[in-house]
Design a protein around this motif. Structure first.
Motif, PDB file in Angstrom:
ATOM      1  N   MET A  36      -4.413   5.233   5.198  1.00 30.24           N
ATOM      2  CA  MET A  36      -4.312   6.687   5.320  1.00 30.24           C
ATOM      3  C   MET A  36      -5.217   7.399   4.311  1.00 30.24           C
ATOM      4  N   ALA A  37      -5.400   6.806   3.133  1.00 32.01           N
ATOM      5  CA  ALA A  37      -6.301   7.412   2.147  1.00 32.01           C
ATOM      6  C   ALA A  37      -7.729   7.442   2.673  1.00 32.01           C
ATOM      7  N   LEU A  38      -8.154   6.359   3.337  1.00 29.37           N
ATOM      8  CA  LEU A  38      -9.502   6.312   3.911  1.00 29.37           C
ATOM      9  C   LEU A  38      -9.642   7.328   5.038  1.00 29.37           C
ATOM     10  N   VAL A  39      -8.649   7.378   5.932  1.00 28.05           N
ATOM     11  CA  VAL A  39      -8.685   8.325   7.054  1.00 28.05           C
ATOM     12  C   VAL A  39      -8.684   9.758   6.538  1.00 28.05           C
ATOM     13  N   PHE A  40      -7.864  10.029   5.525  1.00 32.12           N
ATOM     14  CA  PHE A  40      -7.768  11.378   4.961  1.00 32.12           C
ATOM     15  C   PHE A  40      -9.099  11.798   4.334  1.00 32.12           C
ATOM     16  N   ALA A  41      -9.733  10.890   3.596  1.00 30.93           N
ATOM     17  CA  ALA A  41     -11.011  11.201   2.949  1.00 30.93           C
ATOM     18  C   ALA A  41     -12.094  11.478   3.987  1.00 30.93           C
ATOM     19  N   VAL A  42     -12.161  10.668   5.053  1.00 32.62           N
ATOM     20  CA  VAL A  42     -13.152  10.893   6.107  1.00 32.62           C
ATOM     21  C   VAL A  42     -12.915  12.234   6.781  1.00 32.62           C
ATOM     22  N   GLY A  43     -11.649  12.564   7.021  1.00 39.01           N
ATOM     23  CA  GLY A  43     -11.335  13.857   7.625  1.00 39.01           C
ATOM     24  C   GLY A  43     -11.777  15.022   6.755  1.00 39.01           C
ATOM     25  N   GLU A  44     -11.554  14.921   5.440  1.00 41.99           N
ATOM     26  CA  GLU A  44     -11.993  15.981   4.528  1.00 41.99           C
ATOM     27  C   GLU A  44     -13.510  16.127   4.538  1.00 41.99           C
TER      28      GLU A  44
ATOM     29  N   SER B 152       3.388   9.900  -2.665  1.00 41.55           N
ATOM     30  CA  SER B 152       2.340  10.311  -3.602  1.00 41.55           C
ATOM     31  C   SER B 152       1.244   9.253  -3.624  1.00 41.55           C
ATOM     32  N   MET B 153       0.013   9.689  -3.813  1.00 45.44           N
ATOM     33  CA  MET B 153      -1.124   8.772  -3.739  1.00 45.44           C
ATOM     34  C   MET B 153      -1.098   7.797  -4.907  1.00 45.44           C
ATOM     35  N   THR B 154      -1.118   6.507  -4.594  1.00 49.69           N
ATOM     36  CA  THR B 154      -1.134   5.481  -5.624  1.00 49.69           C
ATOM     37  C   THR B 154      -2.551   5.302  -6.160  1.00 49.69           C
ATOM     38  N   SER B 155      -2.671   4.534  -7.249  1.00 46.03           N
ATOM     39  CA  SER B 155      -3.996   4.326  -7.842  1.00 46.03           C
ATOM     40  C   SER B 155      -4.905   3.551  -6.891  1.00 46.03           C
ATOM     41  N   HIS B 156      -4.355   2.627  -6.114  1.00 45.49           N
ATOM     42  CA  HIS B 156      -5.162   1.890  -5.149  1.00 45.49           C
ATOM     43  C   HIS B 156      -5.713   2.830  -4.074  1.00 45.49           C
ATOM     44  N   SER B 157      -4.843   3.674  -3.542  1.00 46.18           N
ATOM     45  CA  SER B 157      -5.287   4.623  -2.519  1.00 46.18           C
ATOM     46  C   SER B 157      -6.293   5.614  -3.097  1.00 46.18           C
ATOM     47  N   TYR B 158      -6.082   6.004  -4.345  1.00 44.31           N
ATOM     48  CA  TYR B 158      -7.018   6.922  -4.994  1.00 44.31           C
ATOM     49  C   TYR B 158      -8.399   6.277  -5.118  1.00 44.31           C
ATOM     50  N   SER B 159      -8.435   4.973  -5.374  1.00 43.23           N
ATOM     51  CA  SER B 159      -9.714   4.270  -5.461  1.00 43.23           C
ATOM     52  C   SER B 159     -10.407   4.217  -4.103  1.00 43.23           C
ATOM     53  N   ILE B 160      -9.648   3.984  -3.041  1.00 40.84           N
ATOM     54  CA  ILE B 160     -10.235   3.996  -1.690  1.00 40.84           C
ATOM     55  C   ILE B 160     -10.774   5.387  -1.368  1.00 40.84           C
ATOM     56  N   TYR B 161     -10.007   6.393  -1.724  1.00 40.88           N
ATOM     57  CA  TYR B 161     -10.410   7.782  -1.503  1.00 40.88           C
ATOM     58  C   TYR B 161     -11.745   8.058  -2.207  1.00 40.88           C
ATOM     59  N   ASN B 162     -11.860   7.635  -3.453  1.00 44.25           N
ATOM     60  CA  ASN B 162     -13.116   7.831  -4.192  1.00 44.25           C
ATOM     61  C   ASN B 162     -14.241   6.985  -3.620  1.00 44.25           C
ATOM     62  N   ALA B 163     -13.903   5.798  -3.100  1.00 46.77           N
ATOM     63  CA  ALA B 163     -14.932   4.941  -2.513  1.00 46.77           C
ATOM     64  C   ALA B 163     -15.558   5.602  -1.296  1.00 46.77           C
ATOM     65  N   VAL B 164     -14.735   6.219  -0.446  1.00 46.55           N
ATOM     66  CA  VAL B 164     -15.261   6.916   0.742  1.00 46.55           C
ATOM     67  C   VAL B 164     -16.163   8.066   0.316  1.00 46.55           C
ATOM     68  N   TYR B 165     -15.728   8.830  -0.680  1.00 46.28           N
ATOM     69  CA  TYR B 165     -16.542   9.953  -1.157  1.00 46.28           C
ATOM     70  C   TYR B 165     -17.843   9.460  -1.783  1.00 46.28           C
ATOM     71  N   SER B 166     -17.786   8.299  -2.447  1.00 47.59           N
ATOM     72  CA  SER B 166     -19.002   7.753  -3.062  1.00 47.59           C
ATOM     73  C   SER B 166     -20.028   7.412  -1.993  1.00 47.59           C
ATOM     74  N   VAL B 167     -19.591   6.782  -0.913  1.00 45.19           N
ATOM     75  CA  VAL B 167     -20.510   6.444   0.174  1.00 45.19           C
ATOM     76  C   VAL B 167     -21.086   7.713   0.789  1.00 45.19           C
ATOM     77  N   ALA B 168     -20.235   8.705   0.995  1.00 38.97           N
ATOM     78  CA  ALA B 168     -20.708   9.957   1.591  1.00 38.97           C
ATOM     79  C   ALA B 168     -21.730  10.651   0.693  1.00 38.97           C
ATOM     80  N   HIS B 169     -21.471  10.698  -0.601  1.00 42.63           N
ATOM     81  CA  HIS B 169     -22.421  11.332  -1.520  1.00 42.63           C
ATOM     82  C   HIS B 169     -23.724  10.541  -1.602  1.00 42.63           C
ATOM     83  N   ALA B 170     -23.640   9.218  -1.538  1.00 38.55           N
ATOM     84  CA  ALA B 170     -24.866   8.415  -1.543  1.00 38.55           C
ATOM     85  C   ALA B 170     -25.679   8.660  -0.277  1.00 38.55           C
TER      86      ALA B 170
END
Length: 785
Positions: free
Chosen positions: A83-91, A369-387
């Protein structure tokens, strides 16, 4: 041989299809049932472990089929990673500032925490969607720009075997471990990291490995391993156990701790402080949900620094099976999370409506609430998008193309993202900076988490410290010792002991109480005797001069009663000094309450007599009969009776008793009288305050009456002192600890009684002893006229 064939396949040059091969007879492998695909111009691939498959042993005599699968277990907590990955892609798709005119998609496969399925999923991502032919892709949009994997380390290692050949960026959230898994990382840790513990003076009572995790139906074979590990760990004298493991290691730990229950062997439940790696989470199989999770109370773990992302909890609350189009994970998750089945299932169990609420699940099953693992996935998606965005901007600046037109998806290669990922630095939607160091590692610190469990099987992660390597090499670790919660029985002295400063020795507490032998108790006792003697002297003076006008002027018997009650008030303070016994505890508050009510009621009666005496001097007044004895007797007796009833109810319902307070002070046990009922104590005190307030009000209104009859001025001032003392007593008593609570009450008794004695009787004693010429009837009448 299998690994060799896979390597041959992936080394073949990749070809875009021009024609469909209709005559190629390809034997499809066992399909990956749990996957989630959303198309986009750029697709982010992901291999995440949510479901475990229990497999029957392979005989390699026939093609793979669903019969090979013996069971499925869903790790419900891992669904939040998806869900963290899906949420990040949606944002990102709704953000016009990042990758404008471009949509992101995703292709998520389940690894089943199996090496076979990891390779299978990796090759699926390199194949045309719907056809398992590695290196042969008809749809360029399905080709992954980057791969997000995790959180287990061996998953990432085997993924890298495939994707490193294509130089596809692999963004993961794996961190340093501690101790001690039965794999290559565990072996490396034993050889490299353990010596650093010894250099710091840390010794190891045991270094063991968890039984090899085998997701098969041959669990009975591991019974001896679990029992042996249990006996070693729980039978040791070590209070701290450091665990190196993966996200699912807590499942194995819980099995080990519960193993004696199933094997009917003696329990060795000793509290341990578990120190866990950042990879580990509180996970549970469906069968483990009824197991006690209190074993982890007081544990410490590391977690990649995280922050709650706005909107994520709302996104989860709105997640339903009907809304998850293309989500191949949600049905299995939903059934095992809520313990139900969907109508088309053949199992006779409770039917899932699809409207169940995720927020009603316990935290050990699914967290909102978003766990640290999900937060890392969320940041990973944003990192790919910014790259990707940086790569797009670079092409806009260096080529003749209009940045507003759609990006030609064929004019870049995945390996080109590596440069932009290494130099990446941005603020995510939570307002935190995300960046990578030159080696491609995420430059982030760690939170130190203290696990706090509650009786209802809920828990809370408390951040008690931080490891921040980017701030300073001198201050790498910061931790709040006072915020730490330890296991209930770990490293705690007996209740009648306290730890020394080094916290390595328990020192016996000593018993304290307000005694006559200490300076404070001795000083208070001396004041009691001084005021008691002074009261006795005043009473003797009034008895000696009982026939003089100033003694007779305001009800001589009421004056004697007031003086005797004041004498008893001073003496009752002695009940609070000395070792508390049952008799003294019963008498302390009740004697104080009854005697003080008599004293204050006498003052009230005196005040009323002053007013009535003045009113009786008016011609034709009928108030003269009330100035005599009946009014004073009624007032005093009524007040005494009401207070006596309150004290009787108190003694009958919840009487005071001696008690030993072991918790108020660190190094002392306070022997004191417990009130029994705080409510009744404050009722008695409140009644005294009520009488004092009435006395003060009446005396204040009568303060300007003629001087010959007027005690009201002195009573007003005395009651002002009385009320001030007892109003200040309440907060002082509540904030004081130990014997100082007793000292506060003794001081209040002495101060208020002394105020009444001095303010009311010192002017009269002055006239009787020093100015006897004023103590004559003629003088009083002349002054009145």
């Amino acid at each position: 041989m299998v690994a060799f064939m896979i390597l041959i396949l992936v080394l073949l040059p990749q070809t875009d299809c021009k024609l469909l091969l209709r005559k190629c007879n390809v034997c499809e492998p066992l399909p990956i049932d749990h996957q989630y695909y959303q198309p986009g111009n750029f697709v982010i691939g992901s291999i995440i472990a949510q479901n475990y498959l229990f497999l029957n042993p392979a005989a390699f005599e026939k093609r793979p089929s669903p019969e090979h699968i013996d069971g499925l277990v869903v790790m419900t907590q891992h669904y939040q990673h998806i869900m963290a990955l899906v949420f990040a892609v949606g944002e990102l798709n709704e953000n016009p500032k990042i990758l404008p005119n471009v949509t992101l998609g995703f292709n998520i496969y389940n690894s089943h925490l199996s090496i076979v399925w990891i390779y299978h999923a990796s090759l699926e991502l390199l194949s045309t969607r719907g056809g398992f032919i590695p290196n042969y892709k008809c749809d360029i949009q399905n080709y992954p720009e980057a791969i997000i994997g995790g959180p287990t380390s061996y998953l990432l290692r085997h993924m890298a075997t495939i994707f490193s050949i294509y130089k596809i960026p692999q963004v993961s959230w794996i961190w340093i471990g501690v101790i001690c898994a039965d794999d290559d990382l565990g072996e490396k840790f034993t050889q490299v990291v353990l010596p650093t513990f010894s250099q710091s003076g840390i010794c190891f009572e045991f270094v063991e490995r968890f039984p090899t995790q085998s997701f098969s139906n041959n669990i009975a074979e591991q019974a001896d391993d679990f029992l042996g590990l249990y006996n070693i760990v729980m039978g040791s004298t070590a209070n701290v156990v450091v665990i190196h493991g993966e996200i699912q290691t807590t499942i194995i730990l819980r099995v080990m701790l519960e193993f004696p229950v199933f094997e009917d062997v003696p329990m060795k439940r000793k509290s341990k402080v578990w120190i866990m790696t950042a990879q580990m989470e509180l996970m549970s199989l469906p069968i483990q949900r009824s197991w006690d999770i209190h074993f982890i109370h007081g544990a410490l773990s590391f977690a990649i620094h995280s922050k709650q992302v706005t909107g994520f909890s709302t996104f989860l609350r709105n997640r339903k099976p009907a809304s998850g189009k293309g989500d191949g994970f949600i049905r299995a998750f939903w059934e095992q999370a809520f313990g139900c089945v969907f109508p088309n299932s053949k199992v006779d169990e409770e039917i899932c409506t699809g409207e169940e609420k995720l927020e009603t699940l316990p935290g050990s099953v699914f967290e909102m609430s978003m766990t640290s693992h999900s937060y890392s996935i969320y940041n990973a998606v944003y990192s790919v998008a910014h790259a990707l965005h940086a790569l797009q901007s670079s092409k806009c600046n260096h080529r003749v193309m209009t940045c507003g037109e759609k990006w030609n998806l064929r004019n870049h290669q995945p390996w080109q993202l590596h440069y932009f990922l290494r130099s990446l630095s941005f603020n995510n939607s939570a307002g935190e900076m995300v960046s990578f160091d030159p080696d491609g590692n995420l430059a982030a610190g760690f939170d130190i988490i203290n696990w706090v469990m509650f009786p209802n099987q809920s828990f809370r992660r408390v951040k008690v410290g931080r490891i921040e390597p980017r701030v300073s090499e001198d201050i790498l670790l910061s931790i709040d010792d006072d915020a730490l919660v330890w296991p209930s029985s770990f490293n705690q002295c007996p209740e009648d002991h306290y730890p020394n400063k080094e916290k390595d020795l328990c020192i016996p507490k000593y018993i304290v109480y307000m005694s006559y032998g200490e300076p404070l108790g001795m000083s208070l006792a001396i004041f009691v005797l001084i005021f008691s003697f002074a009261t006795a002297v005043v009473l003797g003076i009034f008895i000696k001069y009982k026939d003089t006008p100033i003694v007779k002027a305001n009800n001589r018997n009421l004056t004697y009663t007031l003086l005797i009650s004041l004498l008893l008030c001073f003496l009752c303070a002695l009940l609070f000094i000395g070792k508390p016994e049952m008799v003294s505890c019963l008498l302390q508050q009740t004697a104080f309450g009854v005697i003080f009510s008599v004293a204050v009621s006498c003052v009230l009666a005196k005040t009323m007599i002053v007013v009535l005496a003045f009113m009786a001097t008016k011609p034709g007044s009928k108030k003269k009969k009330w100035v005599r004895k009946p009014l004073a007797c009624y007032v005093v007796f009524t007040c005494f009776l009401l207070q006596a009833i309150l004290c009787t109810v108190w003694l009958a319902s919840s009487p005071p008793f001696p008690s030993l307070d072991m918790n108020s002070l660190t190094a002392e046990m306070v022997l004191k009288c417990n009130e029994g009922s705080n409510f009744m104590f404050y009722c008695v005190l409140g009644f005294l305050g009520f009488l004092a307030l009435i006395s003060f009000s009446v005396a204040f209104l009568a303060r300007k009456l003629p001087d010959s009859f007027n005690e009201a001025k002195f009573i007003t001032f005395s009651m002002l002192i009385f009320c001030s003392v007892w109003l200040s007593f309440v907060p002082t008593y509540l904030s004081a600890k130990g014997k100082y609570m007793v000292a506060a009450e003794i001081f209040s008794i002495l101060a208020s009684s002394a105020g009444l004695l001095v303010c009311i009787f010192s002017p009269k004693c002055y006239i009787i002893v020093v100015r006897p010429n004023l103590n004559r009837r003629e003088q009083l009448i002349r002054r009145f006229k």
